[in-house]
Design a protein around this motif. Structure first.
Motif, PDB file in Angstrom:
ATOM      1  N   GLY A   1       0.816  -1.208   0.000  1.00 18.81           N
ATOM      2  CA  GLY A   1       0.000   0.000   0.000  1.00 18.81           C
ATOM      3  C   GLY A   1       0.849   1.256   0.000  1.00 18.81           C
ATOM      4  N   ALA A   2       1.908   1.250   0.787  1.00 16.07           N
ATOM      5  CA  ALA A   2       2.791   2.412   0.840  1.00 16.07           C
ATOM      6  C   ALA A   2       3.531   2.617  -0.476  1.00 16.07           C
ATOM      7  CB  ALA A   2       3.796   2.250   1.987  1.00 16.07           C
ATOM      8  N   GLY A   3       3.765   1.520  -1.197  1.00 20.35           N
ATOM      9  CA  GLY A   3       4.464   1.612  -2.479  1.00 20.35           C
ATOM     10  C   GLY A   3       3.531   1.689  -3.667  1.00 20.35           C
ATOM     11  N   PHE A   4       2.217   1.735  -3.407  1.00 22.62           N
ATOM     12  CA  PHE A   4       1.189   1.836  -4.449  1.00 22.62           C
ATOM     13  C   PHE A   4       1.259   0.691  -5.448  1.00 22.62           C
ATOM     14  CE2 PHE A   4       2.186   6.311  -3.234  1.00 22.62           C
ATOM     15  CZ  PHE A   4       1.025   6.537  -2.523  1.00 22.62           C
ATOM     16  N   ILE A   5       1.463  -0.519  -4.933  1.00 25.25           N
ATOM     17  CA  ILE A   5       1.452  -1.700  -5.796  1.00 25.25           C
ATOM     18  C   ILE A   5       0.505  -2.767  -5.241  1.00 25.25           C
ATOM     19  CG2 ILE A   5       3.773  -1.349  -6.746  1.00 25.25           C
ATOM     20  CD1 ILE A   5       4.778  -3.431  -4.698  1.00 25.25           C
ATOM     21  N   SER A   6      -0.475  -2.345  -4.446  1.00 23.80           N
ATOM     22  CA  SER A   6      -1.410  -3.299  -3.838  1.00 23.80           C
ATOM     23  C   SER A   6      -2.132  -4.126  -4.887  1.00 23.80           C
ATOM     24  CB  SER A   6      -2.430  -2.562  -2.976  1.00 23.80           C
ATOM     25  OG  SER A   6      -1.828  -2.006  -1.836  1.00 23.80           O
ATOM     26  N   ASN A   7      -2.475  -3.515  -6.006  1.00 29.37           N
ATOM     27  CA  ASN A   7      -3.200  -4.251  -7.041  1.00 29.37           C
ATOM     28  C   ASN A   7      -2.392  -5.429  -7.569  1.00 29.37           C
ATOM     29  OD1 ASN A   7      -1.583  -2.024  -8.031  1.00 29.37           O
ATOM     30  ND2 ASN A   7      -2.367  -2.420 -10.082  1.00 29.37           N
ATOM     31  N   PHE A   8      -1.069  -5.279  -7.686  1.00 32.74           N
ATOM     32  CA  PHE A   8      -0.237  -6.373  -8.176  1.00 32.74           C
ATOM     33  C   PHE A   8      -0.099  -7.478  -7.122  1.00 32.74           C
ATOM     34  CE2 PHE A   8       1.483  -2.781 -10.767  1.00 32.74           C
ATOM     35  CZ  PHE A   8       1.079  -3.274 -12.001  1.00 32.74           C
ATOM     36  N   VAL A   9       0.026  -7.098  -5.873  1.00 35.28           N
ATOM     37  CA  VAL A   9       0.140  -8.089  -4.795  1.00 35.28           C
ATOM     38  C   VAL A   9      -1.158  -8.880  -4.669  1.00 35.28           C
ATOM     39  CG1 VAL A   9       0.413  -8.391  -2.311  1.00 35.28           C
ATOM     40  CG2 VAL A   9       1.879  -6.788  -3.533  1.00 35.28           C
ATOM     41  N   LEU A  10      -2.297  -8.178  -4.667  1.00 31.79           N
ATOM     42  CA  LEU A  10      -3.590  -8.849  -4.535  1.00 31.79           C
ATOM     43  C   LEU A  10      -3.901  -9.696  -5.762  1.00 31.79           C
ATOM     44  CD1 LEU A  10      -5.512  -5.834  -3.015  1.00 31.79           C
ATOM     45  CD2 LEU A  10      -4.988  -7.970  -1.835  1.00 31.79           C
ATOM     46  N   TRP A  11      -3.440  -9.274  -6.896  1.00 34.56           N
ATOM     47  CA  TRP A  11      -3.614 -10.004  -8.153  1.00 34.56           C
ATOM     48  C   TRP A  11      -3.131 -11.447  -7.994  1.00 34.56           C
ATOM     49  CZ3 TRP A  11      -1.592  -7.459 -13.299  1.00 34.56           C
ATOM     50  CH2 TRP A  11      -1.718  -8.357 -14.355  1.00 34.56           C
TER      51      TRP A  11
ATOM     52  N   GLU B   1      -2.977 -13.151  -5.227  1.00 33.73           N
ATOM     53  CA  GLU B   1      -3.508 -13.812  -4.037  1.00 33.73           C
ATOM     54  C   GLU B   1      -4.936 -14.316  -4.229  1.00 33.73           C
ATOM     55  OE1 GLU B   1      -0.949 -11.327  -0.663  1.00 33.73           O
ATOM     56  OE2 GLU B   1      -3.131 -11.174  -0.738  1.00 33.73           O
ATOM     57  N   ALA B   2      -5.844 -13.402  -4.513  1.00 40.59           N
ATOM     58  CA  ALA B   2      -7.255 -13.781  -4.629  1.00 40.59           C
ATOM     59  C   ALA B   2      -8.017 -12.672  -5.321  1.00 40.59           C
ATOM     60  CB  ALA B   2      -7.855 -14.041  -3.245  1.00 40.59           C
ATOM     61  N   GLY B   3      -9.218 -13.017  -5.787  1.00 39.81           N
ATOM     62  CA  GLY B   3     -10.068 -12.038  -6.438  1.00 39.81           C
ATOM     63  C   GLY B   3     -10.703 -11.090  -5.442  1.00 39.81           C
ATOM     64  N   TYR B   4     -11.162  -9.983  -5.945  1.00 33.33           N
ATOM     65  CA  TYR B   4     -11.747  -8.955  -5.094  1.00 33.33           C
ATOM     66  C   TYR B   4     -13.018  -9.439  -4.413  1.00 33.33           C
ATOM     67  CZ  TYR B   4     -13.772  -4.501  -3.715  1.00 33.33           C
ATOM     68  OH  TYR B   4     -14.328  -3.471  -3.005  1.00 33.33           O
ATOM     69  N   PHE B   5     -13.756 -10.339  -5.071  1.00 28.93           N
ATOM     70  CA  PHE B   5     -15.029 -10.785  -4.534  1.00 28.93           C
ATOM     71  C   PHE B   5     -14.922 -12.147  -3.845  1.00 28.93           C
ATOM     72  CE2 PHE B   5     -16.140  -8.086  -8.240  1.00 28.93           C
ATOM     73  CZ  PHE B   5     -16.780  -7.061  -7.536  1.00 28.93           C
TER      74      PHE B   5
ATOM     75  N   SER C   1      -9.574  -5.031 -21.573  1.00 30.11           N
ATOM     76  CA  SER C   1     -10.520  -5.260 -20.479  1.00 30.11           C
ATOM     77  C   SER C   1     -11.638  -6.197 -20.918  1.00 30.11           C
ATOM     78  CB  SER C   1     -11.115  -3.917 -20.016  1.00 30.11           C
ATOM     79  OG  SER C   1     -12.036  -4.113 -18.966  1.00 30.11           O
ATOM     80  N   VAL C   2     -12.182  -5.971 -22.099  1.00 33.67           N
ATOM     81  CA  VAL C   2     -13.271  -6.804 -22.604  1.00 33.67           C
ATOM     82  C   VAL C   2     -12.765  -8.183 -23.024  1.00 33.67           C
ATOM     83  CG1 VAL C   2     -15.001  -7.027 -24.438  1.00 33.67           C
ATOM     84  CG2 VAL C   2     -14.624  -4.817 -23.340  1.00 33.67           C
ATOM     85  N   TYR C   3     -11.590  -8.211 -23.631  1.00 36.71           N
ATOM     86  CA  TYR C   3     -11.048  -9.467 -24.158  1.00 36.71           C
ATOM     87  C   TYR C   3     -10.610 -10.417 -23.045  1.00 36.71           C
ATOM     88  CZ  TYR C   3      -8.059 -12.653 -26.822  1.00 36.71           C
ATOM     89  OH  TYR C   3      -7.489 -13.774 -27.370  1.00 36.71           O
ATOM     90  N   GLU C   4     -10.011  -9.875 -21.985  1.00 33.92           N
ATOM     91  CA  GLU C   4      -9.421 -10.710 -20.945  1.00 33.92           C
ATOM     92  C   GLU C   4     -10.381 -11.074 -19.821  1.00 33.92           C
ATOM     93  OE1 GLU C   4      -6.461 -12.097 -20.726  1.00 33.92           O
ATOM     94  OE2 GLU C   4      -5.758 -11.329 -22.649  1.00 33.92           O
TER      95      GLU C   4
ATOM     96  N   ASN D   1      -9.262 -14.208 -17.698  1.00 36.30           N
ATOM     97  CA  ASN D   1      -8.479 -13.832 -16.521  1.00 36.30           C
ATOM     98  C   ASN D   1      -9.218 -12.749 -15.728  1.00 36.30           C
ATOM     99  OD1 ASN D   1      -5.899 -15.377 -17.169  1.00 36.30           O
ATOM    100  ND2 ASN D   1      -6.086 -14.086 -18.996  1.00 36.30           N
ATOM    101  N   PRO D   2     -10.326 -13.095 -15.076  1.00 32.21           N
ATOM    102  CA  PRO D   2     -11.137 -12.079 -14.391  1.00 32.21           C
ATOM    103  C   PRO D   2     -10.402 -11.368 -13.262  1.00 32.21           C
ATOM    104  CG  PRO D   2     -11.880 -14.302 -13.830  1.00 32.21           C
ATOM    105  CD  PRO D   2     -10.915 -14.448 -14.948  1.00 32.21           C
ATOM    106  N   VAL D   3      -9.571 -12.091 -12.509  1.00 31.89           N
ATOM    107  CA  VAL D   3      -8.848 -11.464 -11.395  1.00 31.89           C
ATOM    108  C   VAL D   3      -7.815 -10.478 -11.931  1.00 31.89           C
ATOM    109  CG1 VAL D   3      -7.318 -11.861  -9.439  1.00 31.89           C
ATOM    110  CG2 VAL D   3      -9.213 -13.428  -9.862  1.00 31.89           C
ATOM    111  N   ALA D   4      -7.058 -10.909 -12.929  1.00 28.55           N
ATOM    112  CA  ALA D   4      -6.052 -10.025 -13.522  1.00 28.55           C
ATOM    113  C   ALA D   4      -6.709  -8.811 -14.156  1.00 28.55           C
ATOM    114  CB  ALA D   4      -5.240 -10.791 -14.573  1.00 28.55           C
ATOM    115  N   THR D   5      -7.838  -9.006 -14.813  1.00 32.12           N
ATOM    116  CA  THR D   5      -8.532  -7.888 -15.461  1.00 32.12           C
ATOM    117  C   THR D   5      -9.027  -6.882 -14.439  1.00 32.12           C
ATOM    118  OG1 THR D   5      -9.232  -9.384 -17.235  1.00 32.12           O
ATOM    119  CG2 THR D   5     -10.384  -7.288 -17.070  1.00 32.12           C
TER     120      THR D   5
END
Length: 375
Positions: free
Chosen positions: A131-141, A143-147, A201-204, A208-212
């Protein structure tokens, strides 16, 4: 999940594309703060009461459009006036983001020491660094999906959107400065980048829903939609004024009792359509759909239309600019930062069985903390 607007709306051109003013004027638009309020309130309610507003998470997409519009407007004006400075730009970003962010991360680290297991605390430490390095999206990518159900046990899950926003803010000013100095066709470049991002976004989304969901490549088109609107507002006022007058005349011809000089009909129609798009998105979009993908067009288009209509439109002037929504818009960033960790720690402590009263209390506490940090 939601992303918080990080650029203050006090530095934005109040004249929408459908209005005519000085090209380089930057004025405050309270209706944009009101739109921020709608976005953050929807996100908070979705997180506290997921069944109340099924599509509340699209508030993040609204934030993306606002951010793209604000940041691009500011850069365009500064470039046009030969006042743009990378140092000043990133200095303002740091001053706006870091105090509240570091405070929230510190509180989470301290509180987590008492309520988390060893492996959970190690994961929290990793998420704090991300979070401090503004790369949370890559780390969470990775690990698991948002939902996913495990998402409810991650106090800093919501920083994924801040990561995408800041990644955009790192790249976008540099690209705009370079293109501006080389006198390339900026609009063509912005549209091309937005189309490429939207295509991925539409193609992937199905494969790859989590990556998208987490990838900046598939999300940047939402911010770029705001950037396109900012460019049009800044560079094509005269042309749009002519189109506005022509369309307004056509609308007036449909109503015999409309004053001949009434030019508000068109902007009111645009604003109302924007609101209808957002209402439909909150109602129709839900976690089981492939989102973002094509579904993200709904909140993005809604936000674009509302901003495009400008502060003179009835909805923008009477509803979005009301003091209640403007106040929430002004605290939207710290409110976004606080609400999810509080809800998540409650879920962890109560093993997922958090009462309605406790959830309401979490929202109230988040608002109080956000107000204290900004007041």
């Amino acid at each position: 999940m939601p992303v918080l607007p990080s650029v203050p709306s006090s530095a934005i051109n109040t004249s929408p594309p459908l209005a005519s003013t000085e090209k380089s004027a930057l004025k405050y638009r309270p209706d944009i703060d009101g739109l921020r309020a709608i976005a953050v309130i929807a996100v908070v309610i979705f997180h506290a009461f997921p069944r109340t507003i099924r599509g509340g998470f699209i508030g993040v997409d609204i934030f993306f459009v606002i951010s793209g519009f604000l940041i691009s407007s500011i850069i365009f004006v500064n470039l046009d006036n030969n006042k743009f400075s990378f140092i000043d730009f990133y200095k303002r970003r740091i001053q706006r983001i870091f105090p509240a962010l570091i405070f929230v991360l510190s509180v989470c680290l301290a509180f987590g020491w008492f309520v988390l297991l060893n492996y959970e605390y190690r994961q929290l430490g990793k998420h704090i660094a991300a979070g401090a390095g503004f790369i949370s999206n890559f780390v969470l990518w990775n690990e698991a999906g948002y939902f996913d159900q495990t998402a409810a046990t991650k106090p800093l899950l919501h920083l994924w959107s801040l990561g995408i926003e800041e990644q955009f803010y790192i790249l976008w000013p540099v690209l705009l400065w370079f293109v501006w100095k080389r006198k390339y066709n900026l609009l063509i470049i912005i549209i091309s980048l937005a189309v490429i991002s939207f295509f991925f976004s539409v193609y992937e989304i199905k494969n790859n829903p989590v990556a998208t969901f987490y990838s900046p490549l598939t999300r940047f088109w939402e911010l770029l939609s705001g950037s396109i609107l900012a460019w049009v507002s800044f560079n094509k006022r005269d042309e749009i004024e002519k189109v506005r007058n022509k369309l307004s005349g056509w609308f007036q011809s449909l109503r015999t009792n409309t004053p001949q000089n009434d030019s508000t009909i068109l902007i009111n129609v645009i604003s109302i359509f924007g609101v209808l798009f957002l209402i439909y998105g909150f109602w129709r979009i839900h976690r089981s759909l492939n989102f973002p993908g094509k579904w993200a067009v709904i909140p993005v288009l809604g936000a674009v239309l509302i901003i495009c209509a400008g502060p003179a439109a009835w909805v923008n002037r009477k509803i979005l600019s009301c003091k209640f929504l403007v106040w929430f818009g002004l605290i939207s960033f710290p409110l976004y930062l606080w609400h999810w960790p509080i809800i998540t720690f409650m879920n962890i402590i109560d093993d997922g069985y958090v009462s309605i009263a406790a959830r309401i209390g979490a929202i109230i506490l988040s608002v109080l903390l956000a107000y204290r940090k900004t007041g």
